[in-house]
Design an enzyme around this catalytic site. Structure first.
Site, short mmCIF file in Angstrom:
data_model
loop_
_atom_site.label_atom_id
_atom_site.label_comp_id
_atom_site.label_asym_id
_atom_site.label_seq_id
_atom_site.Cartn_x
_atom_site.Cartn_y
_atom_site.Cartn_z
N LYS A 128 0.80 -1.23 0.00
CA LYS A 128 0.00 0.00 0.00
C LYS A 128 0.84 1.28 0.00
O LYS A 128 0.43 2.29 -0.57
CB LYS A 128 -0.96 0.00 1.19
CG LYS A 128 -2.11 -0.99 1.02
CD LYS A 128 -3.11 -0.88 2.15
CE LYS A 128 -4.19 -1.94 2.02
NZ LYS A 128 -5.19 -1.89 3.08
N ASP A 186 -10.13 2.41 1.25
CA ASP A 186 -10.36 1.93 2.63
C ASP A 186 -11.06 3.03 3.44
O ASP A 186 -12.05 2.78 4.12
CB ASP A 186 -9.04 1.59 3.33
CG ASP A 186 -8.47 0.25 2.90
OD1 ASP A 186 -9.23 -0.59 2.41
OD2 ASP A 186 -7.24 0.06 3.05
P1 NDP Z 1 -1.04 -2.12 10.52
O1 NDP Z 1 -0.09 -3.23 10.80
O2 NDP Z 1 -0.64 -1.04 9.59
O3 NDP Z 1 -1.46 -1.40 11.92
C1 NDP Z 1 -1.80 -2.15 13.03
C2 NDP Z 1 -2.29 -1.22 14.15
O4 NDP Z 1 -2.78 -2.01 15.23
C3 NDP Z 1 -1.19 -0.33 14.72
O5 NDP Z 1 -1.75 0.89 15.13
C4 NDP Z 1 -0.72 -1.16 15.92
O6 NDP Z 1 -0.13 -0.37 16.94
C5 NDP Z 1 -2.03 -1.69 16.42
N1 NDP Z 1 -1.86 -2.91 17.20
C6 NDP Z 1 -1.50 -4.13 16.76
N2 NDP Z 1 -1.46 -5.01 17.78
C7 NDP Z 1 -1.78 -4.32 18.90
C8 NDP Z 1 -1.92 -4.67 20.27
N3 NDP Z 1 -1.71 -5.91 20.69
N4 NDP Z 1 -2.30 -3.72 21.14
C9 NDP Z 1 -2.56 -2.44 20.72
N5 NDP Z 1 -2.44 -2.05 19.43
C10 NDP Z 1 -2.06 -2.98 18.52
O7 NDP Z 1 -2.36 -2.85 10.03
P2 NDP Z 1 -3.55 -2.20 9.17
O8 NDP Z 1 -3.79 -0.82 9.66
O9 NDP Z 1 -3.31 -2.42 7.73
O10 NDP Z 1 -4.77 -3.15 9.59
C11 NDP Z 1 -5.41 -2.99 10.84
C12 NDP Z 1 -6.71 -3.75 10.82
O11 NDP Z 1 -7.59 -3.17 9.87
C13 NDP Z 1 -6.56 -5.23 10.41
O12 NDP Z 1 -7.35 -6.00 11.29
C14 NDP Z 1 -7.14 -5.27 9.01
O13 NDP Z 1 -7.72 -6.53 8.73
C15 NDP Z 1 -8.21 -4.20 9.12
N6 NDP Z 1 -8.63 -3.65 7.84
C16 NDP Z 1 -9.96 -3.70 7.54
C17 NDP Z 1 -10.43 -3.20 6.38
C18 NDP Z 1 -11.89 -3.28 6.08
O14 NDP Z 1 -12.29 -2.98 4.94
N7 NDP Z 1 -12.72 -3.64 7.04
C19 NDP Z 1 -9.55 -2.56 5.37
C20 NDP Z 1 -8.16 -2.52 5.80
C21 NDP Z 1 -7.73 -3.05 6.98
P3 NDP Z 1 1.48 -0.10 16.94
O15 NDP Z 1 1.68 1.10 16.06
O16 NDP Z 1 1.78 0.15 18.37
O17 NDP Z 1 2.13 -1.34 16.42
#
Ligand code: NDP
Length: 284
Positions: A71, A108
């Site tokens: 992306k 998105d």
């Molecule tokens: P990224 O890896 O870019 O971001 C993940 C985020 O989640 C970060 O902010 C991370 O925080 C946080 N995170 C992960 N694990 C934890 C934890 N244990 N505790 C607290 N915070 C946590 O992923 P994406 O943004 O691409 O995806 C995120 C979600 O969005 C996924 O579940 C994906 O499936 C969903 N999604 C859904 C879509 C839809 O159309 N419904 C479209 C696109 C995505 P940190 O910065 O601290 O690591």
């Protein structure tokens, strides 16, 4: 009778493509609307992304989706970006213009906004965005462009939240600040919309972001980008406190529908796409 054996081509570039159900959803829409278009699901390793985009140009693709992990990396291979893609720094949908130029956008965020607008107009609202990753950036940018008054970006890694809040402050009129997501985080008073845009809860029906649920009430709209499970632990707990909830499936289908609209000009039937998604994910 002239038979046209050459469909218009679109598709998806990602790694782990075999687990991506989008192809089924897109082709269901094309079939339903009698569109002579095909959606090709393509496994593209990161080091060959540039070659793949050049290939898409050579083969006359009308556009394509980008998913994990392309992306952000795809931006360097495109000709133009829409404002939302520029601000979020992430592209999940590329469109070929009549001049042949590839423009990157982010459906998105648009998909999220459409799902949200079925419940509330974000203009003039106070929002909390949990997360600062790719999905959170797309969601935060669209909320700000849609006129949210105030935004708190709350993330486990504070520096990422700081960065996103700064982008929002610098580029929009939304007042934005950043806080660390720590256990027991209380949603600030006068918040209207809470969005879980972290991956917490994905494939884990009993796990949820560690916010203080006593600060959630019937005054709130709570949305979750996680789409599997559909009703996350956060949404169940929020509904139990009277909040209106929005699940990630609606966002997923809306972002796919937005891509169909951008590529073909046809406004696709949401129900056809949602039904197919539920069917292929075994949710029916
Ligand atoms: P990224 O890896 O870019 O971001 C993940 C985020 O989640 C970060 O902010 C991370 O925080 C946080 N995170 C992960 N694990 C934890 C934890 N244990 N505790 C607290 N915070 C946590 O992923 P994406 O943004 O691409 O995806 C995120 C979600 O969005 C996924 O579940 C994906 O499936 C969903 N999604 C859904 C879509 C839809 O159309 N419904 C479209 C696109 C995505 P940190 O910065 O601290 O690591």
């Amino acid at each position: 009778m002239t038979i046209d054996f050459l469909p218009e081509l679109v598709g998806s570039m990602s790694t782990g493509a075999a687990g991506n159900p989008t192809v089924a959803v897109m082709e269901a829409a094309f079939r339903h609307h009698g569109l002579h278009w095909r959606y090709v699901n393509m496994e593209v390793p990161p080091d060959l992304l540039g070659v793949a985009v050049a290939g898409a140009r050579a083969m006359g693709f009308r556009g394509f989706n980008c998913s994990i992990p392309h992306k952000q990396a795809v931006v360097q291979f495109l000709d133009d970006l829409t404002p939302s893609a520029e601000l979020s720094g992430a592209v999940n949908c590329v469109m070929r213009g009549s001049d042949g130029r590839f423009t990157g956008t982010n459906t998105d965020g648009l998909g999220f906004l459409r799902a949200l607008r079925d419940v509330i107009d974000p203009h003039g609202t106070n929002v909390v965005v949990l997360g600062a990753g790719g999905a959170a950036r797309a969601v935060a940018v669209e909320l700000a462009l849609a006129g949210a008054t105030r935004m708190t970006v709350c993330n486990r890694t504070l520096s990422a939240a700081d960065d996103l809040a700064r982008v929002i402050r610098d580029a929009t009129s939304t007042i934005a600040d950043a806080v660390e997501l720590s256990v027991g985080y209380g949603i600030p008073e006068r918040t209207d919309i809470v969005v879980n845009a972290t991956s917490v809860g994905l494939y884990e029906p009993d796990t949820m972001v560690p916010i203080d649920m006593d600060t959630i009430s019937d005054q709130h709209v709570v949305a979750d980008v996680v789409f599997n499970p559909i009703e996350t632990s956060l949404l169940r707990a929020s509904a139990a406190r009277g909040a209106q909830t929005i699940n990630g499936l609606a966002m997923l289908v809306h972002q796919a529908a937005e891509a169909v609209r951008l590529w073909t000009g046809v406004d696709p039937d949401f129900d056809v796409m949602e039904t197919k998604l539920r069917e292929v994910m075994g949710l029916e």
